[in-house]
Scaffold this motif. Structure first.
Motif, mmCIF file in Angstrom:
data_model
loop_
_atom_site.group_PDB
_atom_site.id
_atom_site.type_symbol
_atom_site.label_atom_id
_atom_site.label_comp_id
_atom_site.label_asym_id
_atom_site.label_seq_id
_atom_site.Cartn_x
_atom_site.Cartn_y
_atom_site.Cartn_z
ATOM 1 N N VAL A 1 6.912 6.228 -6.130
ATOM 2 C CA VAL A 1 6.506 4.827 -6.263
ATOM 3 C C VAL A 1 5.873 4.305 -4.974
ATOM 4 O O VAL A 1 4.904 3.534 -5.008
ATOM 5 C CB VAL A 1 7.688 3.931 -6.690
ATOM 6 N N THR A 2 6.400 4.689 -3.817
ATOM 7 C CA THR A 2 5.938 4.123 -2.548
ATOM 8 C C THR A 2 4.486 4.487 -2.270
ATOM 9 O O THR A 2 3.683 3.635 -1.865
ATOM 10 C CB THR A 2 6.825 4.598 -1.388
ATOM 11 N N THR A 3 4.119 5.743 -2.473
ATOM 12 C CA THR A 3 2.759 6.170 -2.156
ATOM 13 C C THR A 3 1.790 5.950 -3.315
ATOM 14 O O THR A 3 0.573 6.046 -3.126
ATOM 15 C CB THR A 3 2.744 7.658 -1.753
ATOM 16 N N THR A 4 2.299 5.630 -4.486
ATOM 17 C CA THR A 4 1.413 5.353 -5.618
ATOM 18 C C THR A 4 0.909 3.915 -5.602
ATOM 19 O O THR A 4 -0.223 3.636 -6.001
ATOM 20 C CB THR A 4 2.142 5.632 -6.953
ATOM 21 N N LEU B 1 9.044 -1.998 -8.869
ATOM 22 C CA LEU B 1 9.656 -0.924 -8.090
ATOM 23 C C LEU B 1 9.047 -0.829 -6.694
ATOM 24 O O LEU B 1 9.721 -0.438 -5.745
ATOM 25 C CB LEU B 1 9.494 0.413 -8.815
ATOM 26 N N ALA B 2 7.772 -1.157 -6.578
ATOM 27 C CA ALA B 2 7.080 -1.180 -5.286
ATOM 28 C C ALA B 2 5.822 -2.007 -5.438
ATOM 29 O O ALA B 2 5.200 -2.021 -6.507
ATOM 30 C CB ALA B 2 6.732 0.238 -4.829
ATOM 31 N N CYS B 3 5.439 -2.688 -4.360
ATOM 32 C CA CYS B 3 4.188 -3.460 -4.366
ATOM 33 C C CYS B 3 3.535 -3.315 -2.998
ATOM 34 O O CYS B 3 4.121 -3.704 -1.979
ATOM 35 C CB CYS B 3 4.438 -4.927 -4.681
ATOM 36 N N ALA B 4 2.350 -2.739 -2.981
ATOM 37 C CA ALA B 4 1.627 -2.612 -1.721
ATOM 38 C C ALA B 4 1.035 -3.966 -1.322
ATOM 39 O O ALA B 4 0.807 -4.840 -2.155
ATOM 40 C CB ALA B 4 0.531 -1.564 -1.840
ATOM 41 N N VAL B 5 0.811 -4.121 -0.033
ATOM 42 C CA VAL B 5 0.278 -5.365 0.529
ATOM 43 C C VAL B 5 -1.190 -5.128 0.869
ATOM 44 O O VAL B 5 -1.523 -4.233 1.652
ATOM 45 C CB VAL B 5 1.061 -5.775 1.787
#
Length: 336
Positions: A147-150, A41-45
């Motif tokens: 999802v984005t900030t988690t 759903l989201a993956c931070a870099v």
């Protein structure tokens, strides 16, 4: 016909301008044993992804898919998996497996396990539509968390939390942070919540402005002396030249923790100036599952402001290039 998916793989590790990250088509992974299949759903870099792409930290096999700050949803289970059901929201972090039987694992230091493996280095990570992970190293996430900030919490937050422990700040002490990316931004908020005075030293003007938003007490250049002696400090910037600078800023008995997995060469240290008076220099190596769960519990009780710059999945290479050039405010997050 076997189903396929889009992913980004490190095909030719090298400088970011040479295009080491390449768009590829891969078979959809199927879970085995204790694994679960997860829709991303989201993956931070993370800066570690950049080190892998540029070859500072070698991927363990050709064509590895990076990404280890994944928020996803369980799609299917391997035959031995029983902790999660399809539909559950979960987080996948850097630590992918350990042996469980070595002396380090038995004493609770699984981050030091010589047989440990890591998401996005030993096994494919979250720069993809789907991935598989050992459910025993996956973290449950409530549906209420965005999802984005988690996503950045799963590495930037967790490793910052461990680095803070390694720096051993005294109660209501003075903490210095060298470099101010996604991890330092979260660490600062944890330290402030615990009553610390926080000073930030970083080269980027925008990062200095960001540091003042949560209440850091000062923000100056990377090599500038802080306004008062530091009882502890954390070095996030992968710049070995900053080690003696940070050590000299410590008060007597202070500790400097180096949080990065990669660091350029450290220049010669002057024992009297840099280490005498019981100053300590410590490294930080990954984290344990216990660290991750303790930090996620802290974040649930103390809502953190997470600065993110979202990127469409199709421009993951641009996100990595922006990170290399310090053009990212907070954490870059890929959104499939």
């Amino acid at each position: 016909m076997e189903p396929t998916m889009d992913a980004w793989a490190i095909t030719r590790p090298g400088p970011i301008e040479t295009g080491p990250l390449e768009r590829v088509v891969r078979p959809v992974p199927r879970p085995r044993g204790h694994e679960v299949e997860i829709e991303v759903l989201a993956c931070a870099v993370c800066r570690t992804d950049l080190h892998l792409a540029e070859g500072d930290l070698a991927p363990r096999r050709p064509g590895t898919v990076p990404g280890h700050e994944v928020v996803g949803r369980v799609v299917s289970q391997g035959p031995d998996a029983e902790l999660y059901a399809p539909g559950d929201r979960v987080g996948v972090a850097w630590l992918a497996s350990t042996c469980g039987v070595c002396a380090y694992c038995r004493r609770g230091d699984e981050n030091l396990c010589p047989y440990s493996t890591y998401t996005g280095r030993h096994r494919d990570g979250g720069f993809a539509r789907r991935l598989t992970a050992d459910e025993r190293y996956v973290h449950p996430l409530p549906e209420t968390l965005p999802v984005t900030t988690t996503a950045p919490l799963l590495c930037a937050g967790v490793i910052g939390y461990r680095a803070l422990q390694r720096a051993e700040p005294p109660e209501r002490g003075v903490l210095g942070l060298y470099g101010f990316g996604a991890s330092a931004h979260l660490t600062a908020q944890v330290a402030l919540a615990q009553g610390a005075t926080v000073h930030v030293m970083t080269r980027s003007r925008e990062a200095r402005e960001l540091a003042l938003e949560p209440g850091c007490h000062s923000a100056t250049g990377a090599y500038d002396p802080p306004p008062e002696p530091l009882s502890s400090a954390i070095l996030y910037a992968p710049v070995g030249d900053l080690v003696p600078t940070a050590l000299r800023a410590l008060d007597r008995g202070g500790t400097l923790a180096v949080a990065g997995i990669h660091l350029t060469d450290i220049p010669s240290l002057d024992y009297r100036r840099d280490l005498f008076q019981e100053r300590s220099l410590r490294s930080v190596t990954a984290n344990t599952r216990k660290d991750a769960r303790a930090f996620l519990d802290f974040a649930a009780e103390h809502p953190l402001t997470v600065a993110v710059t979202p990127y469409p999945f199709d421009v993951a290479d641009h996100a990595l290039a922006d990170l290399a050039a310090d053009r990212v405010r907070g954490a870059a997050v890929l959104l499939p």
